[in-house]
Design a protein around this motif. Structure first.
Motif, PDB file in Angstrom:
ATOM      1  N   HIS A  19       0.807  -1.652  -0.104  1.00  0.00           N
ATOM      2  CA  HIS A  19      -0.597   0.279   0.335  1.00  0.00           C
ATOM      3  C   HIS A  19       1.143   1.196  -0.386  1.00  0.00           C
ATOM      4  CE1 HIS A  19      -3.495  -3.063   0.210  1.00  0.00           C
ATOM      5  NE2 HIS A  19      -3.953  -1.881  -0.082  1.00  0.00           N
ATOM      6  N   ALA A  20       2.195   1.127   0.366  1.00  0.00           N
ATOM      7  CA  ALA A  20       2.553   2.097   0.331  1.00  0.00           C
ATOM      8  C   ALA A  20       3.616   2.343  -1.236  1.00  0.00           C
ATOM      9  CB  ALA A  20       4.164   2.207   0.690  1.00  0.00           C
ATOM     10  N   GLU A  21       3.996   1.766  -1.958  1.00  0.00           N
ATOM     11  CA  GLU A  21       4.535   1.173  -3.232  1.00  0.00           C
ATOM     12  C   GLU A  21       3.129   1.493  -4.166  1.00  0.00           C
ATOM     13  OE1 GLU A  21       7.190   1.418  -4.124  1.00  0.00           O
ATOM     14  OE2 GLU A  21       8.058   1.023  -2.359  1.00  0.00           O
ATOM     15  N   VAL A  61      -6.358  -7.096  -5.313  1.00  0.00           N
ATOM     16  CA  VAL A  61      -5.910  -7.348  -4.184  1.00  0.00           C
ATOM     17  C   VAL A  61      -6.009  -6.021  -4.132  1.00  0.00           C
ATOM     18  CG1 VAL A  61      -3.956  -7.190  -2.733  1.00  0.00           C
ATOM     19  CG2 VAL A  61      -3.742  -8.417  -4.787  1.00  0.00           C
ATOM     20  N   LEU A  62      -6.447  -4.485  -4.359  1.00  0.00           N
ATOM     21  CA  LEU A  62      -6.550  -3.418  -3.253  1.00  0.00           C
ATOM     22  C   LEU A  62      -8.058  -3.763  -2.740  1.00  0.00           C
ATOM     23  CD1 LEU A  62      -5.362  -1.021  -5.727  1.00  0.00           C
ATOM     24  CD2 LEU A  62      -4.865  -1.237  -3.903  1.00  0.00           C
ATOM     25  N   SER A  63      -8.775  -4.874  -3.676  1.00  0.00           N
ATOM     26  CA  SER A  63     -10.424  -4.362  -3.378  1.00  0.00           C
ATOM     27  C   SER A  63     -10.761  -5.846  -1.920  1.00  0.00           C
ATOM     28  CB  SER A  63     -11.118  -4.982  -4.362  1.00  0.00           C
ATOM     29  OG  SER A  63     -11.194  -6.691  -4.892  1.00  0.00           O
ATOM     30  N   LYS A  64     -10.022  -5.771  -1.660  1.00  0.00           N
ATOM     31  CA  LYS A  64      -9.626  -7.046  -0.557  1.00  0.00           C
ATOM     32  C   LYS A  64      -8.924  -6.416   0.693  1.00  0.00           C
ATOM     33  CE  LYS A  64      -9.148 -11.659  -2.323  1.00  0.00           C
ATOM     34  NZ  LYS A  64      -8.538 -12.390  -2.573  1.00  0.00           N
ATOM     35  N   ARG A  65      -9.940  -7.341   2.066  1.00  0.00           N
ATOM     36  CA  ARG A  65      -9.103  -6.963   3.082  1.00  0.00           C
ATOM     37  C   ARG A  65      -8.034  -7.538   3.728  1.00  0.00           C
ATOM     38  NH1 ARG A  65     -13.909  -7.731   7.475  1.00  0.00           N
ATOM     39  NH2 ARG A  65     -13.517 -10.195   5.882  1.00  0.00           N
ATOM     40  N   LYS A  66      -7.463  -7.016   4.643  1.00  0.00           N
ATOM     41  CA  LYS A  66      -6.134  -8.006   4.939  1.00  0.00           C
ATOM     42  C   LYS A  66      -6.390  -9.233   4.935  1.00  0.00           C
ATOM     43  CE  LYS A  66      -3.613  -5.675   7.599  1.00  0.00           C
ATOM     44  NZ  LYS A  66      -3.056  -4.731   8.334  1.00  0.00           N
ATOM     45  N   VAL A  67      -7.436  -9.556   5.932  1.00  0.00           N
ATOM     46  CA  VAL A  67      -7.868 -10.489   6.761  1.00  0.00           C
ATOM     47  C   VAL A  67      -8.164 -11.704   5.316  1.00  0.00           C
ATOM     48  CG1 VAL A  67      -8.062 -10.188   9.103  1.00  0.00           C
ATOM     49  CG2 VAL A  67     -10.026 -10.175   6.822  1.00  0.00           C
ATOM     50  N   ASP A  68      -8.578 -11.009   4.096  1.00  0.00           N
ATOM     51  CA  ASP A  68      -9.037 -11.924   3.479  1.00  0.00           C
ATOM     52  C   ASP A  68      -8.302 -12.478   2.185  1.00  0.00           C
ATOM     53  OD1 ASP A  68     -11.971 -12.442   4.632  1.00  0.00           O
ATOM     54  OD2 ASP A  68     -11.921 -10.202   3.292  1.00  0.00           O
ATOM     55  N   LEU A  69      -7.218 -11.934   2.203  1.00  0.00           N
ATOM     56  CA  LEU A  69      -5.712 -12.737   1.027  1.00  0.00           C
ATOM     57  C   LEU A  69      -5.696 -13.346   1.225  1.00  0.00           C
ATOM     58  CD1 LEU A  69      -3.111  -9.305   2.211  1.00  0.00           C
ATOM     59  CD2 LEU A  69      -5.087  -9.962   0.322  1.00  0.00           C
ATOM     60  N   THR A  70      -5.468 -14.405  -0.367  1.00  0.00           N
ATOM     61  CA  THR A  70      -4.825 -15.515  -0.291  1.00  0.00           C
ATOM     62  C   THR A  70      -3.553 -15.639  -0.470  1.00  0.00           C
ATOM     63  OG1 THR A  70      -5.087 -15.401  -2.715  1.00  0.00           O
ATOM     64  CG2 THR A  70      -7.689 -16.020  -1.419  1.00  0.00           C
TER      65      THR A  70
END
Length: 116
Positions: A19-21, A61-70
């Motif tokens: 999210h910084a890059e 990925v931007l549309s996801k919440r951190k806890v939902d990452l695969t």
């Protein structure tokens, strides 16, 4: 009910770095990718699916919440971070005026004109 999920500390770092890059808001990135993908071949019936890669994956990925990452999402984030850092380290002589370089970064969701 609040879900108690502890994420791998490495994923936390990757999330923050990603999210910084990737400093372009998702809607702006989508519009950019639509513009880039509207060349001679134009779009098929589903413009979302015809967005250029890896931008489409980054948008996902931007549309996801951190806890939902695969695990696949984490790999997309790693690849985006690495490529953005690689490109920014290779800043051309013309710098921000080099459209090819700047566009390659924009395709990844990074705008060199945005101050951090």
């Amino acid at each position: 009910m609040v879900r108690e999920t502890r994420l791998d500390p490495e994923v936390e770092v990757i999330w923050e770095d990603f999210h910084a890059e990737v400093n372009v808001p998702s809607e702006q990135l989508r519009q950019w990718l639509l513009t880039r993908g509207s060349g001679e071949e134009a779009f098929g019936p589903d413009p979302t699916m015809d967005l250029p890669e890896p931008g489409r994956q980054i948008l996902h990925v931007l549309s996801k919440r951190k806890v939902d990452l695969t695990p696949a999402d984490v790999e997309v984030m790693r690849a985006a971070i690495d490529r953005i850092r690689e490109l920014t380290a290779e800043k051309p002589r013309r710098g921000n005026a080099d459209d090819e370089w700047r566009h390659a970064l924009l395709d990844l969701g990074h705008d060199v004109l945005v101050e951090r």
